[in-house]
Design a protein around this motif. Structure first.
Motif, PDB file in Angstrom:
ATOM      1  N   ARG A 188      -4.682 -23.110-132.266  1.00  0.00           N
ATOM      2  CA  ARG A 188      -3.880 -21.803-132.897  1.00  0.00           C
ATOM      3  C   ARG A 188      -4.668 -20.693-133.154  1.00  0.00           C
ATOM      4  O   ARG A 188      -4.337 -19.503-133.189  1.00  0.00           O
ATOM      5  CB  ARG A 188      -2.639 -22.416-133.683  1.00  0.00           C
ATOM      6  CG  ARG A 188      -1.647 -23.199-133.030  1.00  0.00           C
ATOM      7  CD  ARG A 188      -0.766 -23.738-134.101  1.00  0.00           C
ATOM      8  NE  ARG A 188       0.337 -24.614-133.298  1.00  0.00           N
ATOM      9  CZ  ARG A 188       1.320 -25.162-133.958  1.00  0.00           C
ATOM     10  NH1 ARG A 188       1.687 -25.216-135.033  1.00  0.00           N
ATOM     11  NH2 ARG A 188       2.183 -25.718-132.971  1.00  0.00           N
ATOM     12  N   GLN A 189      -5.963 -20.742-133.796  1.00  0.00           N
ATOM     13  CA  GLN A 189      -6.594 -19.754-134.180  1.00  0.00           C
ATOM     14  C   GLN A 189      -7.073 -19.133-132.892  1.00  0.00           C
ATOM     15  O   GLN A 189      -7.076 -17.877-132.739  1.00  0.00           O
ATOM     16  CB  GLN A 189      -7.758 -20.338-134.792  1.00  0.00           C
ATOM     17  CG  GLN A 189      -8.862 -19.018-135.139  1.00  0.00           C
ATOM     18  CD  GLN A 189      -8.462 -18.151-136.037  1.00  0.00           C
ATOM     19  OE1 GLN A 189      -7.387 -18.372-136.948  1.00  0.00           O
ATOM     20  NE2 GLN A 189      -9.081 -17.001-136.216  1.00  0.00           N
ATOM     21  N   GLN A 242      -4.334 -17.065-131.376  1.00  0.00           N
ATOM     22  CA  GLN A 242      -4.183 -15.736-131.727  1.00  0.00           C
ATOM     23  C   GLN A 242      -5.269 -14.586-131.557  1.00  0.00           C
ATOM     24  O   GLN A 242      -4.987 -13.527-131.364  1.00  0.00           O
ATOM     25  CB  GLN A 242      -3.740 -15.870-133.269  1.00  0.00           C
ATOM     26  CG  GLN A 242      -2.675 -16.546-133.678  1.00  0.00           C
ATOM     27  CD  GLN A 242      -1.390 -15.890-133.235  1.00  0.00           C
ATOM     28  OE1 GLN A 242      -0.703 -16.518-132.515  1.00  0.00           O
ATOM     29  NE2 GLN A 242      -1.276 -14.727-133.319  1.00  0.00           N
ATOM     30  N   LYS A 287      -8.625 -22.521-145.321  1.00  0.00           N
ATOM     31  CA  LYS A 287      -7.524 -21.895-145.801  1.00  0.00           C
ATOM     32  C   LYS A 287      -7.770 -20.897-146.946  1.00  0.00           C
ATOM     33  O   LYS A 287      -7.222 -21.144-148.082  1.00  0.00           O
ATOM     34  CB  LYS A 287      -6.414 -22.963-146.175  1.00  0.00           C
ATOM     35  CG  LYS A 287      -5.119 -22.417-146.146  1.00  0.00           C
ATOM     36  CD  LYS A 287      -4.129 -23.842-146.500  1.00  0.00           C
ATOM     37  CE  LYS A 287      -2.728 -23.229-146.255  1.00  0.00           C
ATOM     38  NZ  LYS A 287      -1.690 -24.440-146.201  1.00  0.00           N
ATOM     39  N   ASP A 288      -8.452 -19.755-146.478  1.00  0.00           N
ATOM     40  CA  ASP A 288      -8.615 -18.925-147.607  1.00  0.00           C
ATOM     41  C   ASP A 288      -8.286 -17.360-147.062  1.00  0.00           C
ATOM     42  O   ASP A 288      -9.052 -16.402-147.500  1.00  0.00           O
ATOM     43  CB  ASP A 288     -10.062 -19.083-147.852  1.00  0.00           C
ATOM     44  CG  ASP A 288     -11.154 -18.888-146.729  1.00  0.00           C
ATOM     45  OD1 ASP A 288     -10.788 -18.662-145.639  1.00  0.00           O
ATOM     46  OD2 ASP A 288     -12.269 -19.209-147.128  1.00  0.00           O
ATOM     47  N   GLY A 289      -7.553 -17.146-145.946  1.00  0.00           N
ATOM     48  CA  GLY A 289      -7.096 -15.901-145.724  1.00  0.00           C
ATOM     49  C   GLY A 289      -7.827 -15.441-144.554  1.00  0.00           C
ATOM     50  O   GLY A 289      -7.843 -14.237-143.778  1.00  0.00           O
ATOM     51  N   TYR A 312      -5.944 -16.532-138.822  1.00  0.00           N
ATOM     52  CA  TYR A 312      -4.704 -16.103-138.695  1.00  0.00           C
ATOM     53  C   TYR A 312      -3.739 -17.029-139.234  1.00  0.00           C
ATOM     54  O   TYR A 312      -3.863 -18.183-139.285  1.00  0.00           O
ATOM     55  CB  TYR A 312      -4.513 -16.084-137.157  1.00  0.00           C
ATOM     56  CG  TYR A 312      -5.131 -14.846-136.581  1.00  0.00           C
ATOM     57  CD1 TYR A 312      -4.503 -13.536-136.698  1.00  0.00           C
ATOM     58  CD2 TYR A 312      -6.331 -14.902-135.588  1.00  0.00           C
ATOM     59  CE1 TYR A 312      -5.166 -12.213-136.270  1.00  0.00           C
ATOM     60  CE2 TYR A 312      -6.745 -13.984-135.266  1.00  0.00           C
ATOM     61  CZ  TYR A 312      -6.405 -12.629-135.338  1.00  0.00           C
ATOM     62  OH  TYR A 312      -7.047 -11.486-135.008  1.00  0.00           O
ATOM     63  N   ARG A 313      -2.561 -16.484-139.604  1.00  0.00           N
ATOM     64  CA  ARG A 313      -1.611 -17.349-140.245  1.00  0.00           C
ATOM     65  C   ARG A 313      -1.086 -18.427-139.423  1.00  0.00           C
ATOM     66  O   ARG A 313      -0.896 -19.425-140.127  1.00  0.00           O
ATOM     67  CB  ARG A 313      -0.494 -16.160-140.646  1.00  0.00           C
ATOM     68  CG  ARG A 313       1.013 -16.892-141.109  1.00  0.00           C
ATOM     69  CD  ARG A 313       2.130 -15.779-141.260  1.00  0.00           C
ATOM     70  NE  ARG A 313       2.509 -15.249-140.134  1.00  0.00           N
ATOM     71  CZ  ARG A 313       3.448 -15.755-139.281  1.00  0.00           C
ATOM     72  NH1 ARG A 313       4.065 -17.051-139.429  1.00  0.00           N
ATOM     73  NH2 ARG A 313       3.653 -15.267-137.908  1.00  0.00           N
ATOM     74  N   GLU A 314      -1.084 -18.282-138.173  1.00  0.00           N
ATOM     75  CA  GLU A 314      -0.399 -19.533-137.099  1.00  0.00           C
ATOM     76  C   GLU A 314      -1.476 -20.385-137.333  1.00  0.00           C
ATOM     77  O   GLU A 314      -1.167 -21.867-137.246  1.00  0.00           O
ATOM     78  CB  GLU A 314      -0.545 -18.874-135.868  1.00  0.00           C
ATOM     79  CG  GLU A 314       0.664 -18.059-135.699  1.00  0.00           C
ATOM     80  CD  GLU A 314       0.583 -16.553-136.022  1.00  0.00           C
ATOM     81  OE1 GLU A 314       1.165 -15.785-135.852  1.00  0.00           O
ATOM     82  OE2 GLU A 314      -0.788 -16.461-136.443  1.00  0.00           O
ATOM     83  N   GLU A 367      -3.514 -21.122-140.167  1.00  0.00           N
ATOM     84  CA  GLU A 367      -3.528 -21.602-141.715  1.00  0.00           C
ATOM     85  C   GLU A 367      -2.037 -22.397-141.828  1.00  0.00           C
ATOM     86  O   GLU A 367      -2.162 -23.287-142.837  1.00  0.00           O
ATOM     87  CB  GLU A 367      -3.460 -20.407-142.517  1.00  0.00           C
ATOM     88  CG  GLU A 367      -5.000 -19.832-142.553  1.00  0.00           C
ATOM     89  CD  GLU A 367      -5.305 -19.016-143.801  1.00  0.00           C
ATOM     90  OE1 GLU A 367      -4.078 -18.700-144.589  1.00  0.00           O
ATOM     91  OE2 GLU A 367      -6.412 -18.560-144.132  1.00  0.00           O
ATOM     92  N   GLN A 368      -1.003 -21.877-141.133  1.00  0.00           N
ATOM     93  CA  GLN A 368       0.273 -22.688-141.588  1.00  0.00           C
ATOM     94  C   GLN A 368       0.388 -23.901-140.738  1.00  0.00           C
ATOM     95  O   GLN A 368       1.202 -24.920-141.109  1.00  0.00           O
ATOM     96  CB  GLN A 368       1.535 -21.763-141.186  1.00  0.00           C
ATOM     97  CG  GLN A 368       1.457 -21.578-139.636  1.00  0.00           C
ATOM     98  CD  GLN A 368       2.593 -20.873-139.261  1.00  0.00           C
ATOM     99  OE1 GLN A 368       3.187 -20.068-140.372  1.00  0.00           O
ATOM    100  NE2 GLN A 368       3.483 -20.995-138.139  1.00  0.00           N
ATOM    101  N   SER A 369      -0.607 -24.193-139.905  1.00  0.00           N
ATOM    102  CA  SER A 369      -0.922 -25.548-139.326  1.00  0.00           C
ATOM    103  C   SER A 369      -1.791 -26.591-139.908  1.00  0.00           C
ATOM    104  O   SER A 369      -1.693 -27.730-139.559  1.00  0.00           O
ATOM    105  CB  SER A 369      -1.391 -25.260-137.947  1.00  0.00           C
ATOM    106  OG  SER A 369      -0.339 -24.454-137.012  1.00  0.00           O
TER     107      SER A 369
END
Length: 380
Positions: A147-148, A151, A298-300, A303-305, A307-309
């Motif tokens: 997913r990274q 994006q 998971k430190d910003g 991409y959100r997509e 990290e949320q996975s």
């Protein structure tokens, strides 16, 4: 549970004792913390089905001997199943899914969606008409670093896509005596073992990551093992909708290989590479820069997509079960969003019924191209 929403009632068909995929689905449902397993048909043998259902804690009255009765009885209960997970041989996906749709039940279905393109169209139309959530388990799309990559491509970080190369190299059928099981029987597994079993995964992954459809393909399909009557190897050239070119090398008969699914995507300013055997890393190559190895953090930084996975913190490795559980969680989120009276918009990251139908079209296009020895349209 998601944002205070209660769990969904889940029924399963298939995946009984001794199966590989059954525990994967059940673990994914538990990991997502969004489902309660309430009903099941766990074997073609009524006796074995009921015995295993008891082991799983399913009430005796909801341990069914066949899927027809389960869908009928559950749809008539006030506390009936809301979601059905289908993990049976490919030829049964269509009748089970169609009956579930007509009964108003959401669906999680193993790939391929079905063995017949007309059936795929009907399932797609019925799903849209009923406005039900329908996930097809192309689970590799749910890895965080996949997913990274998706994006990064959407944000233009490697420029205009120019090439894509897909490989899925397994070795479990390299031996002449290897048992192909029901997947090797066209009436159950479909027209091609290697295409339906693993090539559809690679095909979906390429389209998912790039956001592009395959316009045409040229396929060379057959077997590498003497005396084998079913396909175990596919070589395929691709032409994408934006003019990019691509290739596929798919086999489950490469002696010594394990599970070599990976993609390489190259754009005008760089490229991305991901290997499922090393799923927590993504290689980013730049035209006029250094190669960088991106890791699952998971430190910003991602991409959100992506990290949320992620399910584990500070870089602990994740894998197959985690990706499958992402699909289950996202299906639950889609259903909860649909149930929300405020009508919140929800854009699914999981593979939908449309992806499933495109996968069936891909199988048909490969078969047609191989027979005609020509470029063939891959459009649904």
């Amino acid at each position: 549970m998601i944002d205070g929403k209660q769990t969904l009632r889940l029924g399963v068909v298939g995946g009984g004792k001794g199966s590989f995929i059954g525990p994967v689905h059940r673990i994914a449902a538990r990991m997502s913390d969004c489902y309660e397993l309430v009903a099941g048909v766990l074997s073609s043998s009524p006796h074995r089905s009921k015995d295993f259902a008891k082991e799983l804690g399913i009430q005796e009255e909801r341990a069914y001997s066949d899927w027809q009765k389960m869908i009928k009885d559950e749809s008539e209960r006030a506390d009936g199943m809301e979601v059905i997970a289908i993990m049976t041989p490919n030829d049964t996906h269509y009748p089970i899914a169609l009956a579930a749709l007509e009964a108003g039940i959401h669906i999680i279905c193993d790939k391929p969606l079905c063995n017949n393109i007309e059936h795929a169209h009907r399932l797609l139309q019925t799903s849209r008409k009923k406005d039900l959530v329908f996930c097809v388990t192309y689970n590799y799309s749910a890895y965080p670093m996949v997913r990274q990559a998706r994006q990064m491509i959407q944000q233009g970080e490697i420029g205009e896509i120019r090439q894509i190369h897909l490989q899925y190299i397994q070795g479990y059928l390299a031996n002449e005596e290897a048992d192909t099981g029901w997947r090797g029987k066209p009436e159950q597994g479909g027209p091609s073992l290697v295409v339906g079993d693993i090539a559809t995964h690679a095909y979906h992954l390429g389209c998912y990551v790039t956001g592009l459809e395959v316009e045409e393909l040229m396929a060379d399909l057959g077997t590498n093992v003497p005396g084998r009557s079913v396909d175990d190897t596919l070589h395929c050239l691709l032409r994408l909708e934006n003019g990019a070119k691509g290739s596929m090398w798919i086999t489950n008969a490469a002696a010594g290989a394990e599970h070599g699914l990976h993609f390489k995507v190259f754009g005008s300013t760089g490229g991305l590479e991901w290997h499922q055997e090393h799923p927590n890393e993504l290689l980013h190559r730049q035209l006029n820069g250094f190669e960088r190895r991106m890791t699952r953090r998971k430190d910003g930084l991602l991409y959100r997509e992506a990290e949320q996975s992620m399910r584990l913190v500070i870089g602990h490795p994740e894998g197959y079960h985690d990706a499958f559980a992402n699909l289950y969680r996202e299906v639950a989120a889609a259903i909860f969003s649909q149930q929300d009276q405020q009508g919140n918009d929800f854009t699914p990251l999981f593979p939908t019924i449309l992806d499933g139908a495109k996968g069936v079209q891909f199988i048909y296009s490969v078969m047609e191209s191989n027979q005609a020895r020509s470029w063939t349209s891959c459009r649904l």
